[in-house]
Enzyme design. Structure first.
Site, short mmCIF file in Angstrom:
data_model
loop_
_atom_site.label_atom_id
_atom_site.label_comp_id
_atom_site.label_asym_id
_atom_site.label_seq_id
_atom_site.Cartn_x
_atom_site.Cartn_y
_atom_site.Cartn_z
N LYS A 1 0.82 -1.21 0.00
CA LYS A 1 0.00 0.00 0.00
C LYS A 1 0.86 1.25 0.00
O LYS A 1 0.62 2.18 -0.76
CB LYS A 1 -0.93 0.04 1.23
CG LYS A 1 -1.88 -1.13 1.36
CD LYS A 1 -2.86 -0.92 2.51
CE LYS A 1 -2.22 -0.92 3.88
NZ LYS A 1 -1.73 -2.22 4.33
N ARG B 143 -9.51 1.31 8.83
CA ARG B 143 -9.22 -0.10 9.08
C ARG B 143 -10.38 -0.83 9.72
O ARG B 143 -10.26 -2.00 10.09
CB ARG B 143 -8.03 -0.24 10.02
CG ARG B 143 -6.76 0.21 9.37
CD ARG B 143 -5.57 -0.49 9.95
NE ARG B 143 -4.41 0.27 9.54
CZ ARG B 143 -3.21 -0.24 9.44
NH1 ARG B 143 -2.99 -1.49 9.75
NH2 ARG B 143 -2.22 0.52 9.05
N ARG C 279 12.22 -6.00 5.07
CA ARG C 279 12.24 -4.65 4.48
C ARG C 279 12.87 -3.60 5.40
O ARG C 279 12.96 -3.78 6.61
CB ARG C 279 10.81 -4.21 4.11
CG ARG C 279 9.99 -3.78 5.30
CD ARG C 279 8.65 -3.19 4.89
NE ARG C 279 7.88 -2.85 6.08
CZ ARG C 279 6.64 -2.43 6.07
NH1 ARG C 279 5.98 -2.31 4.93
NH2 ARG C 279 6.02 -2.13 7.19
N ARG D 104 11.73 -0.98 10.86
CA ARG D 104 10.64 -0.48 11.71
C ARG D 104 10.54 -1.39 12.93
O ARG D 104 10.62 -2.60 12.78
CB ARG D 104 9.34 -0.54 10.92
CG ARG D 104 8.69 0.80 10.73
CD ARG D 104 7.55 0.70 9.77
NE ARG D 104 6.39 0.05 10.35
CZ ARG D 104 5.24 -0.09 9.72
NH1 ARG D 104 5.10 0.38 8.49
NH2 ARG D 104 4.23 -0.69 10.29
N ARG E 44 -0.06 -8.42 13.48
CA ARG E 44 -0.66 -7.44 12.57
C ARG E 44 -1.48 -8.15 11.50
O ARG E 44 -2.54 -7.67 11.09
CB ARG E 44 0.44 -6.57 11.95
CG ARG E 44 0.90 -5.47 12.92
CD ARG E 44 2.31 -4.97 12.62
NE ARG E 44 2.48 -4.41 11.31
CZ ARG E 44 3.64 -4.36 10.65
NH1 ARG E 44 4.73 -4.85 11.22
NH2 ARG E 44 3.70 -3.83 9.47
P1 ADP Z 1 1.01 -1.81 8.41
O1 ADP Z 1 -0.11 -1.57 7.44
O2 ADP Z 1 2.25 -2.27 7.74
O3 ADP Z 1 0.64 -2.66 9.60
P2 ADP Z 1 1.08 1.05 9.23
O4 ADP Z 1 2.33 1.82 9.20
O5 ADP Z 1 0.00 1.44 8.28
O6 ADP Z 1 1.52 -0.46 9.05
O7 ADP Z 1 0.46 1.07 10.71
C1 ADP Z 1 1.25 0.76 11.84
C2 ADP Z 1 0.38 0.65 13.11
O8 ADP Z 1 -0.33 1.87 13.35
C3 ADP Z 1 -0.73 -0.41 13.08
O9 ADP Z 1 -0.24 -1.69 13.39
C4 ADP Z 1 -1.68 0.15 14.13
O10 ADP Z 1 -1.22 -0.10 15.44
C5 ADP Z 1 -1.62 1.63 13.92
N1 ADP Z 1 -2.66 2.10 12.97
C6 ADP Z 1 -2.42 2.58 11.72
N2 ADP Z 1 -3.57 2.92 11.10
C7 ADP Z 1 -4.57 2.64 11.98
C8 ADP Z 1 -6.01 2.74 11.94
N3 ADP Z 1 -6.66 3.21 10.86
N4 ADP Z 1 -6.72 2.34 13.02
C9 ADP Z 1 -6.11 1.88 14.11
N5 ADP Z 1 -4.76 1.75 14.22
C10 ADP Z 1 -3.99 2.11 13.17
#
Ligand code: ADP
Ligand code: ZN
Length: 211
Positions: A14, A90, A129, A158, A169
């Site tokens: 994404k 999400r 990554r 990360r 996740r």
């Molecule tokens: P990925 O999609 O690789 O898990 P992101 O960088 O998009 O990673 O998100 C990292 C973390 O941030 C998630 O695991 C969650 O804890 C939090 N997070 C991100 N977006 C949301 C969301 N829309 N709702 C709730 N938590 C979120």
């Protein structure tokens, strides 16, 4: 002006695709995870609250993330701009709030694009990554250099890209985020794209849907 949501498990690409839309097609890339990690590094009130959720791979509570993102949309006046949402929404509750907000000053989401990828591939990608500590660009684990070719900052891992948190996740994605597929399908906005392909090929498919 277009509003696109990218859906898919962590590691589906994404962020990479959203970045391509921003650089090549003049979209604003709203990278939810990057914004939250910024809050954490800046030790803001929100940053302190979300840190433990992110470290465990759990979703931040809906109320917190919805307030934060809607506020971001208002402050940056994103209504009349091309925006690609990466990592938000999400859950259905978040998606409903986003539709409501965007509809106040324009129309809602145009398309939700699911980038569909095998579980083995995403575990492999995420556990290897690297990201740029400066501009947050994502690099594959076998990248030949240890610095970003754009901004020359160091490439780092990360902290939530370790195997236990990755598994969590993915579990959270399956249990909580896949409800969005129904949400957007019912509205006739869902498009599925095979993500087991090169980034440039996936980008071509996304452009066919978006442009
Ligand atoms: P990925 O999609 O690789 O898990 P992101 O960088 O998009 O990673 O998100 C990292 C973390 O941030 C998630 O695991 C969650 O804890 C939090 N997070 C991100 N977006 C949301 C969301 N829309 N709702 C709730 N938590 C979120
Ligand atoms: Zn960089």
């Amino acid at each position: 002006m277009k509003k696109i949501v990218l859906l898919g498990p962590p590691g589906s690409g994404k962020g990479t695709q959203a970045e391509l839309l921003s650089v090549k097609e003049n979209f604003i890339h709203l990278a939810t995870g990057d914004l939250l990690r910024n809050e954490i590094s800046n030790k803001t009130e929100l940053g302190k609250k979300v840190k433990s959720y992110i470290e465990k791979g759990l979703l931040v509570p809906d109320g917190m993330i919805v307030d934060f993102i809607l506020d971001y949309i208002r402050k940056n006046d994103l209504y009349k701009k091309n925006v690609v949402f990466d990592g938000f929404p999400r859950r259905n509750f978040q998606a409903e709030k986003l539709e409501e907000e965007l509809s106040k000053n324009g129309s809602g989401i145009d398309k939700a694009i699911l980038i569909d990828v095998d579980e083995n591939t995403i575990i492999e990608r995420l556990s290897t990554r690297l990201i740029c500590s400066g501009c947050k660009k994502i690099y594959p684990g076998n990248y030949e250099d240890d610095e970003c070719f754009v901004c020359h900052n160091k490439l780092i891992k990360r902290t939530d890209d370790n195997i236990d948190v990755i598994k969590n996740r993915i579990k959270v994605y399956k249990e909580e985020t896949t409800e969005l597929l129904d949400f957007y399908e019912k509205k006739g906005k869902l498009v599925r794209i095979d993500g087991n392909d090169k980034p440039e090929r996936i980008f071509e498919k996304i452009k066919e849907v978006v442009l």
